[in-house]
Write a protein that holds these residues in place. Structure first.
Motif, PDB file in Angstrom:
ATOM      1  N   GLY A 592       0.850  -1.206   0.000  1.00  0.00           N
ATOM      2  CA  GLY A 592       0.000   0.000   0.000  1.00  0.00           C
ATOM      3  C   GLY A 592       0.874   1.239   0.000  1.00  0.00           C
ATOM      4  O   GLY A 592       1.983   1.225   0.538  1.00  0.00           O
ATOM      5  N   LEU A 593       0.409   2.301  -0.636  1.00  0.00           N
ATOM      6  CA  LEU A 593       1.156   3.563  -0.649  1.00  0.00           C
ATOM      7  C   LEU A 593       0.363   4.632   0.090  1.00  0.00           C
ATOM      8  O   LEU A 593      -0.874   4.605   0.076  1.00  0.00           O
ATOM      9  N   PRO A 594       1.059   5.567   0.743  1.00  0.00           N
ATOM     10  CA  PRO A 594       0.325   6.612   1.461  1.00  0.00           C
ATOM     11  C   PRO A 594      -0.304   7.598   0.478  1.00  0.00           C
ATOM     12  O   PRO A 594       0.404   8.214  -0.320  1.00  0.00           O
ATOM     13  N   LYS A 595      -1.634   7.704   0.525  1.00  0.00           N
ATOM     14  CA  LYS A 595      -2.317   8.590  -0.414  1.00  0.00           C
ATOM     15  C   LYS A 595      -3.263   9.526   0.319  1.00  0.00           C
ATOM     16  O   LYS A 595      -3.770   9.180   1.383  1.00  0.00           O
ATOM     17  N   THR A 596      -3.499  10.642  -0.307  1.00  0.00           N
ATOM     18  CA  THR A 596      -4.505  11.549   0.236  1.00  0.00           C
ATOM     19  C   THR A 596      -5.873  10.988  -0.150  1.00  0.00           C
ATOM     20  O   THR A 596      -5.966  10.077  -0.982  1.00  0.00           O
ATOM     21  N   ARG A 597      -6.920  11.576   0.403  1.00  0.00           N
ATOM     22  CA  ARG A 597      -8.258  11.081   0.060  1.00  0.00           C
ATOM     23  C   ARG A 597      -8.556  11.273  -1.417  1.00  0.00           C
ATOM     24  O   ARG A 597      -9.304  10.534  -2.018  1.00  0.00           O
ATOM     25  N   VAL A 619      -0.036  14.224   8.957  1.00  0.00           N
ATOM     26  CA  VAL A 619      -0.513  13.175   8.050  1.00  0.00           C
ATOM     27  C   VAL A 619      -2.040  13.062   8.123  1.00  0.00           C
ATOM     28  O   VAL A 619      -2.624  12.035   7.822  1.00  0.00           O
ATOM     29  N   SER A 620      -2.679  14.167   8.508  1.00  0.00           N
ATOM     30  CA  SER A 620      -4.133  14.120   8.696  1.00  0.00           C
ATOM     31  C   SER A 620      -4.896  13.938   7.375  1.00  0.00           C
ATOM     32  O   SER A 620      -6.020  13.471   7.374  1.00  0.00           O
ATOM     33  N   THR A 621      -4.239  14.247   6.240  1.00  0.00           N
ATOM     34  CA  THR A 621      -4.947  14.092   4.966  1.00  0.00           C
ATOM     35  C   THR A 621      -4.820  12.678   4.406  1.00  0.00           C
ATOM     36  O   THR A 621      -5.366  12.363   3.355  1.00  0.00           O
ATOM     37  N   LEU A 622      -4.085  11.839   5.136  1.00  0.00           N
ATOM     38  CA  LEU A 622      -3.865  10.466   4.678  1.00  0.00           C
ATOM     39  C   LEU A 622      -5.171   9.660   4.693  1.00  0.00           C
ATOM     40  O   LEU A 622      -5.893   9.652   5.685  1.00  0.00           O
ATOM     41  N   ALA A 623      -5.449   8.957   3.589  1.00  0.00           N
ATOM     42  CA  ALA A 623      -6.699   8.205   3.500  1.00  0.00           C
ATOM     43  C   ALA A 623      -6.674   6.972   4.408  1.00  0.00           C
ATOM     44  O   ALA A 623      -7.651   6.664   5.069  1.00  0.00           O
ATOM     45  N   ASP A 624      -5.527   6.256   4.440  1.00  0.00           N
ATOM     46  CA  ASP A 624      -5.442   5.035   5.231  1.00  0.00           C
ATOM     47  C   ASP A 624      -4.095   5.016   5.937  1.00  0.00           C
ATOM     48  O   ASP A 624      -3.071   4.724   5.326  1.00  0.00           O
ATOM     49  N   SER A 625      -4.116   5.311   7.240  1.00  0.00           N
ATOM     50  CA  SER A 625      -2.836   5.480   7.921  1.00  0.00           C
ATOM     51  C   SER A 625      -2.170   4.148   8.266  1.00  0.00           C
ATOM     52  O   SER A 625      -1.005   4.106   8.630  1.00  0.00           O
ATOM     53  N   SER A 626      -2.882   3.043   8.082  1.00  0.00           N
ATOM     54  CA  SER A 626      -2.282   1.749   8.439  1.00  0.00           C
ATOM     55  C   SER A 626      -1.118   1.388   7.505  1.00  0.00           C
ATOM     56  O   SER A 626      -0.271   0.565   7.864  1.00  0.00           O
ATOM     57  N   VAL A 627      -1.089   1.958   6.323  1.00  0.00           N
ATOM     58  CA  VAL A 627       0.003   1.610   5.396  1.00  0.00           C
ATOM     59  C   VAL A 627       1.370   2.055   5.935  1.00  0.00           C
ATOM     60  O   VAL A 627       2.391   1.453   5.620  1.00  0.00           O
ATOM     61  N   GLU A 629       2.818   1.984   8.950  1.00  0.00           N
ATOM     62  CA  GLU A 629       3.531   1.022   9.782  1.00  0.00           C
ATOM     63  C   GLU A 629       4.167  -0.073   8.926  1.00  0.00           C
ATOM     64  O   GLU A 629       5.330  -0.426   9.085  1.00  0.00           O
ATOM     65  N   GLN A 630       3.355  -0.546   7.982  1.00  0.00           N
ATOM     66  CA  GLN A 630       3.817  -1.591   7.083  1.00  0.00           C
ATOM     67  C   GLN A 630       5.029  -1.120   6.254  1.00  0.00           C
ATOM     68  O   GLN A 630       5.990  -1.857   6.046  1.00  0.00           O
ATOM     69  N   LEU A 631       4.962   0.122   5.806  1.00  0.00           N
ATOM     70  CA  LEU A 631       6.065   0.660   5.002  1.00  0.00           C
ATOM     71  C   LEU A 631       7.352   0.751   5.822  1.00  0.00           C
ATOM     72  O   LEU A 631       8.430   0.420   5.330  1.00  0.00           O
ATOM     73  N   PHE A 632       7.220   1.159   7.068  1.00  0.00           N
ATOM     74  CA  PHE A 632       8.411   1.227   7.925  1.00  0.00           C
ATOM     75  C   PHE A 632       8.991  -0.169   8.156  1.00  0.00           C
ATOM     76  O   PHE A 632      10.199  -0.360   8.146  1.00  0.00           O
TER      77      PHE A 632
END
Ligand code: WT7
Length: 640
Positions: A592-597, A619-627, A629-632
């Motif tokens: 998953g990639l960090p994306k805005t809504r 990172v409040s504009t992030l659509a799905d913040s769970s990505v 942790e996975q990216l790190f």
């Protein structure tokens, strides 16, 4: 003008030695300031003096410099000395041979990749070869205005080919020999070239690069291929130059664009000639006994302006080097400096940082006493590298000119003048003559005094690009739409309390790898062309030598597993699509990639992840913040 301080600061700066000042063209900051004001207030007078050194078949008819920089007032245009006729090849060769009696002077000391492989070319010989090859081009039907693609290594024939084009008014479009077949093809198609000039191949260090094979991926084809040596053998040495209008195109050179498709930057004859000649003379404080060496490749703008046109316009003697700074060993540069008694040396921060890693011993094996001025270009130079260059290479005798400019600007725009400008390590200092910089904030307001923001220019100088070849609208959109009335560089910049300018790097989606601009989009599209890849996002990760390295995040198509084999394939894919300079350093599997809504990839966040910086900011504009942790978790720690 108010942006230039009344007096240069006296403290915390480094000054040129008295000896250098004594004979310098611009010996003091006061002189710089006086001439700067003249160059901005009366460009026709300032550049008129420069133009006097050149041959004009007819005089210009309109204004010296005519322009519109404001999209709200109509089309953007820049014209310099329109109506005048001249020929740049005549000016850099015939005039030197016949009027200035420099026929026997060495134009180039060619130094091959292999030590001992060398050749000397005088101005007279260069003129003869250019005339012959111009006749060859004519015999193949090449006419004024036709585009000619050149894909060659750093050999004298490359200079001959470009000047032969200029002599007959053809437009050269040089493609750096490190680019792939696909990149070459894209450029040939875009500029609609009628002929391609290439070479069988060359060695880069111990690696053979078979250019001809890359160029057509088939062996010699007698139906389309012609041989340079057999054609030039019978050609005449007489070739009357074709007289061109000042605003006729001289060359197209491609530079990365933020949409991924490269832009064909177009430069025209007279403005470019005046500008490269004047910047070369003043920034390197050129004198007739100098031996000058620019280590860039002619496939980039640095080589166009400061190996071919600028030095030759001044009748200078240059080193033309085919090889690498590290072959056969890391002393090669200094060996060449001593061999030819190089007095003015121009290279890139990435080369300095590379050599710095090996310490001072390889430098000190050679005496370098001929050196007088050192230059750098390509990206911001970090103060550590600046200090090493200044202290170890130049032994604190040689001013360092940190020259900021772009393919688009044609020549240096922000730079110290070696005897006049007190240096601050890491600062490109002040504008060159005729250049009026400003710093704007996000809303386009001009900032005064110490400040940081977008670096823009308020008016043209003779050498600025005229258009994007075949796409004037893209030219206007890229450089003039964001802030009407200004040319937007795409770089960030800070001005300190003394008025010095510090370039802070690109603020658009561009990467600077070893001084070469790449757009994130072009690398991303090369990655997604692979069948396994659904989506890709590329960011720059700071690199101690290259400035930035390429960190690529890839999301794979459903059902595909990430493995070593795929990684190798992806790397190869990018090399083949773009060229070796774009080879990914890191590839990370990113489900998953960090994306805005709205679906925009947040590269800012990816840049932090690439560097393992935990503080991601807002990172409040992030659509799905769970990505995140996975990216790190999946971060790549070692380069591929
Ligand atoms: C970009 C232009 C100009 C020839 C080489 C690159 C960066 C260039 C400096 C410098 C800080 C620099 C900028 C610029 N850049 N020189 N002295 N200090 N940044 O030409 O490929 O058109 O790239 O290179 O980011 O916009 P280019």
């Amino acid at each position: 003008i108010k942006m230039i301080p009344d007096k240069a600061p006296g403290e915390e700066v480094l000054h040129a030695s008295g000896d250098l000042k004594k004979q310098a063209h611009i010996p003091s900051f006061e002189k710089y300031k006086e001439l700067y004001i003249r160059s901005v207030e009366s460009p026709e007078e300032f550049w008129g003096d420069v133009a006097e050194d050149f041959f004009w078949k007819t005089k210009y008819t309109g204004k010296f410099l005519d322009y519109n920089f404001d999209v709200t007032k109509g089309d953007i245009f820049v014209k310099c000395m329109e109506g005048a006729t001249t020929n740049i090849c005549y000016n850099v060769l015939d005039r030197n041979v016949h009027e200035r009696k420099l026929g026997d002077k060495v134009a180039f000391y060619w130094e091959g990749n292999e030590p001992g492989d060398e050749k000397t070319v005088t101005y007279r010989e260069l003129l003869q070869q250019v005339c012959k090859f111009a006749n060859v081009l004519k015999s193949q039907g090449v006419k004024k205005g036709d585009r000619v693609s050149i894909y060659m290594p750093m050999v004298v024939e490359l200079v001959v080919a470009m000047l032969a084009c200029a002599r007959i008014g053809a437009v050269h479009a040089i493609v750096f020999a490190g680019f792939s077949a696909e990149s070459l093809c894209e450029r040939i198609m875009d500029s609609q070239c009628c002929i391609l000039i290439t070479a069988d191949g060359f060695y880069r260090g111990d690696k053979l690069i078979s250019l001809k094979l890359i160029a057509d991926e088939v062996p010699w084809n007698p139906e389309v291929d012609l041989c340079w040596h057999s054609l030039i053998g019978g050609a005449s040495e007489e070739c009357e130059p074709v007289w061109c209008d000042s605003e006729d195109p001289l060359f197209i050179l491609y530079t990365s664009g933020s949409t991924g498709k490269p832009k064909g930057v177009l430069h025209t004859v007279s403005g470019y000639m005046l500008y490269t000649a004047a910047t070369f003379k003043l920034v390197f404080d050129y004198h007739s006994d100098d031996v000058y060496w620019c280590t860039a490749d002619i496939g980039w703008i640095t080589g166009h302006s400061y190996i071919t046109y600028g030095p030759l316009a001044n009748g200078a003697t240059s080193v033309l080097f085919e090889g690498l700074p590290t072959y056969p060993d890391v002393s090669r540069m200094w060996e060449i400096v001593d061999k030819y008694h190089v007095s003015k040396f121009y290279t890139a921060p990435t080369a300095i940082r590379l050599l710095m890693k090996y310490g001072s011993e390889p430098v000190q094996k050679y005496n370098r006493t001929s050196l007088k001025i050192l230059g750098t270009v390509g990206e911001p130079i970090n103060p550590e590298a600046w200090q090493w260059y200044y202290s170890v290479v130049g032994e604190k005798r040689c001013p360092v000119v940190d020259t900021f400019w772009q393919t688009e600007t044609g020549g240096h725009v922000m730079t110290p003048l070696p005897a006049a400008t007190p240096m601050k390590p890491g600062s490109a200092t002040f504008p060159f003559f005729g250049v009026v910089p400003a710093i704007l904030n996000e809303s386009g307001e001009e900032l005064e005094g110490p400040s940081e923001g977008y670096l823009v220019f308020k008016q043209p100088w003779p050498g600025v690009m005229r258009t994007v070849y075949g796409n004037h609208e893209r030219f206007e959109t890229t450089y003039f739409k964001k802030f009407p009335g200004f040319y937007v560089t795409g770089d960030g910049c800070r001005r300190d309390k003394d008025g010095y300018y510090w370039i802070t790097g690109r603020i658009d989606d561009m990467l600077n790898v070893s001084g070469h601009l790449l757009s994130t989009a072009e690398v991303e599209s090369a990655l997604v062309e692979h069948e396994a890849v659904a989506e890709a996002a590329v960011v720059g990760r700071p690199h101690p030598v290259k400035g930035e390295s390429l960190y690529c995040f890839v999301t794979l198509n459903d059902g595909i597993n990430y493995n070593q084999k795929l990684e190798v394939e992806l790397k190869k894919q990018v090399r083949e699509k773009i060229g070796a300079i774009a080879t990914p350093d890191y590839i990370q599997n990113a489900p998953g990639l960090p994306k805005t809504r709205s679906g925009k990839i947040m590269r800012r966040v990816l840049r932090k992840i690439a560097c393992n910086e935990q503080d991601l900011g807002d990172v409040s504009t992030l659509a799905d913040s769970s990505v995140i942790e996975q990216l790190f978790e999946n971060r790549c720690c070692t380069a591929v």
